[in-house]
Design a protein around this motif. Structure first.
Motif, short mmCIF file in Angstrom:
data_model
loop_
_atom_site.label_atom_id
_atom_site.label_comp_id
_atom_site.label_asym_id
_atom_site.label_seq_id
_atom_site.Cartn_x
_atom_site.Cartn_y
_atom_site.Cartn_z
N LEU A 9 0.93 -1.28 0.02
CA LEU A 9 -0.19 0.05 -0.05
C LEU A 9 0.87 1.20 -0.13
N ALA A 10 2.02 1.39 0.71
CA ALA A 10 2.78 2.46 0.67
C ALA A 10 3.38 2.75 -0.47
N THR A 11 3.97 1.60 -1.23
CA THR A 11 4.35 1.62 -2.42
C THR A 11 3.45 2.44 -3.42
N ILE A 12 2.19 2.07 -3.52
CA ILE A 12 1.14 2.88 -4.30
C ILE A 12 1.11 4.10 -4.24
N ILE A 13 0.98 4.37 -2.65
CA ILE A 13 0.59 5.84 -2.50
C ILE A 13 1.87 6.54 -2.53
N PHE A 14 3.36 6.15 -2.54
CA PHE A 14 4.26 6.88 -2.96
C PHE A 14 4.36 7.18 -4.49
N GLY A 15 3.91 6.28 -5.27
CA GLY A 15 3.79 6.45 -6.33
C GLY A 15 3.05 7.73 -6.88
N LEU A 16 1.77 7.72 -6.38
CA LEU A 16 1.05 8.94 -6.47
C LEU A 16 1.65 10.34 -5.90
N PHE A 17 2.13 10.26 -4.79
CA PHE A 17 2.90 11.46 -4.37
C PHE A 17 4.07 11.92 -5.16
N ASN A 18 4.78 11.00 -5.64
CA ASN A 18 5.99 11.22 -6.51
C ASN A 18 5.59 11.88 -7.83
N THR A 19 4.56 11.70 -8.25
CA THR A 19 4.16 12.15 -9.63
C THR A 19 3.29 13.53 -9.68
N THR A 20 2.77 13.68 -8.53
CA THR A 20 1.79 14.91 -8.46
C THR A 20 2.24 15.76 -7.16
N ALA A 21 2.58 15.37 -5.98
CA ALA A 21 2.74 16.34 -4.86
C ALA A 21 4.12 16.84 -4.66
N VAL A 22 5.09 16.01 -5.02
CA VAL A 22 6.59 16.24 -4.93
C VAL A 22 7.32 16.58 -6.08
N ALA A 23 7.75 17.96 -6.30
CA ALA A 23 8.65 18.01 -7.37
C ALA A 23 10.06 18.67 -7.04
N ASP A 24 10.90 18.47 -7.75
CA ASP A 24 12.41 19.08 -7.73
C ASP A 24 12.23 20.53 -8.21
N THR A 25 13.46 21.08 -8.05
CA THR A 25 13.63 22.65 -8.63
C THR A 25 14.76 22.67 -9.54
N ALA A 26 14.65 22.92 -10.56
CA ALA A 26 16.15 23.27 -11.45
C ALA A 26 16.44 24.80 -11.49
N THR A 27 17.59 24.96 -11.30
CA THR A 27 18.01 26.60 -11.43
C THR A 27 19.08 26.59 -12.61
N VAL A 28 18.69 27.76 -13.55
CA VAL A 28 19.43 27.84 -14.91
C VAL A 28 20.91 28.52 -14.41
N GLU A 88 1.46 6.47 5.53
CA GLU A 88 0.46 5.82 6.56
C GLU A 88 0.97 5.60 7.88
N GLU A 89 0.01 4.89 8.92
CA GLU A 89 0.58 4.38 10.14
C GLU A 89 0.12 2.90 10.31
N ILE A 90 1.07 2.45 10.89
CA ILE A 90 0.89 0.98 11.23
C ILE A 90 0.89 0.86 12.65
N LYS A 91 -0.27 0.06 13.05
CA LYS A 91 -0.60 -0.53 14.45
C LYS A 91 -0.02 -1.84 14.53
N GLY A 92 0.61 -1.92 15.74
CA GLY A 92 1.26 -3.49 15.99
C GLY A 92 2.24 -3.23 17.27
#
Length: 378
Positions: A9-28, A88-92
């Motif tokens: 589940l975490a891997t799937i969520i990471f995939g979504l975050f990596n393409t939409t919510a998190v971006a690098d920045t490039a300086t010319v 996510e959070e894991i209970k255990g």
């Protein structure tokens, strides 16, 4: 089973975050950089030096922003990422082995090493059963720490070292993208091992010797100047351009990501009469194009060969302006990807097609006409 399910589940969520919510920045980092419809596609605009652009995608050495694709060889990439992206959070319940212990499994005696963490199957009094790689193992709970509750879990966004809290030594090198669970404070569970997580940040201080490079570049300049003095076109024109020897102030280095560097070289063109006298009472416009393009190739190649950490080279073209100073008339920049693909040994026209460049029109004043006359024997 729950742990495996949560990792997926975490891997799937990471995939979504990596393409939409998190971006690098490039300086010319060069004077101006082309934006294209696609990698190596048509130019739609240019971006000025020091402009910061968000990065949404990567393809080889190309990065995509909101307006198109640019060559990342000419940028400084900055990661706008947390050390860990918690999803996510894991209970255990988990048990941390503080001292090497002996346990019992279905196949007999099993050694549980210090620093390992196991999910608890059952816990009765001072006896615990945990899930290991070899199956369930039971043991007494002395010299262990029980961790119970809800634990943040997610993906490591940077390479890191896992450090033993007891010895301070590295237990393991952990690659970014690895799933991890935060047990408490800076104690993380990674691949079944518990330790303090220390992200590895890019080095910005790789050593680079400008003095060594100067000697090599000045040898290329001497060869260029000698060829100009003895050329047939020089005889017909009555004057010729020379590039002044480089000093340390003419070569500058900038730090980029991962210890990479960008190199700027100022080339100062001064013109001479056939008797060797400097022409300083007027501005001369002609810099013969074909010979210079080969010259720039050789200079760029020398810079790249001087260090494996060079990401780009920008050659600044400065010409004497007749008023005691040198005026910048443009630049030619070469990226490391094209260098590795052999562009510095390609025909000059291919070399210029692959560079990022901006050159004043009057650098080539009458150049085509001069070449045509000489080639026709006039």
């Amino acid at each position: 089973m729950r742990l495996i399910k949560n990792i997926a589940l975490a891997t799937i969520i990471f995939g979504l975050f990596n393409t939409t919510a998190v971006a690098d920045t490039a300086t010319v980092m060069i004077d101006s950089l082309s934006v294209r419809t696609k990698p190596e596609g048509e130019i739609v605009e240019t971006i000025d030096k020091n402009s910061r652009i968000p990065v949404f995608n990567y393809y080889k050495n190309w990065i995509r922003s909101q307006n198109g694709w640019t060559d990342s060889d000419f940028t400084k990439l900055e990661e706008n990422l947390p050390d860990v992206l918690f999803t996510e959070e894991i209970k255990g319940k988990f048990i941390l082995i503080n001292k090497e212990k002996n346990g019992l499994s279905r196949t007999g005696k099993t050694v549980l090493k210090a620093g390992k963490v196991y999910p608890v199957v059952t816990l009765k009094g001072d006896v615990a059963v945990v899930q290991t790689e070899k199956g369930p193992v039971s043991f007494s709970t002395d010299f262990t720490t029980l961790l119970s509750g809800q634990f943040p879990a997610g993906i490591l966004m940077k390479n890191a070292s896992l450090i033993s809290p007891e010895t301070g030594r590295e237990i393991a090198f952990i690659k970014k993208g690895t799933f991890c669970i935060k047990l408490k404070d800076n104690l993380f569970l990674v691949n079944g091992i518990a330790g303090n997580l220390v992200p590895i940040h890019s080095s910005q201080n790789s050593y680079f010797s400008i003095s060594t490079l100067l000697n090599k570049l000045n040898m290329v300049i001497d060869t260029f100047n000698s060829a100009r003095v003895s050329s047939a076109i020089t005889e017909r024109l009555g004057y010729f351009p020379k590039v002044l020897p480089l000093t340390e102030k003419d070569v500058r280095s900038v730090s980029l990501e991962n210890g990479k560097r960008g190199i700027f070289v100022d080339l100062r063109y001064l013109f001479y009469d056939l008797d060797g006298s400097e022409i300083k009472d007027r501005k001369t416009r002609l810099i013969l194009k074909k010979g210079n393009e080969v010259f720039w190739q050789k200079l760029a190649k020398e810079v790249f060969e001087s260090s494996s950490n060079i990401k780009f080279v920008q050659l600044n073209i400065l010409r004497f302006n007749g008023n005691g100073n040198f005026a910048k008339k443009g630049f030619v920049a070469v990226g490391v990807t094209d260098y590795r693909n052999g562009i510095c040994d390609a025909p000059p026209e291919q070399f210029m097609d692959r560079t990022e460049s901006e050159l004043s029109e009057d650098l080539w004043f009458f150049a085509n006409e001069v070449y045509e006359r000489v080639e026709n024997g006039n």
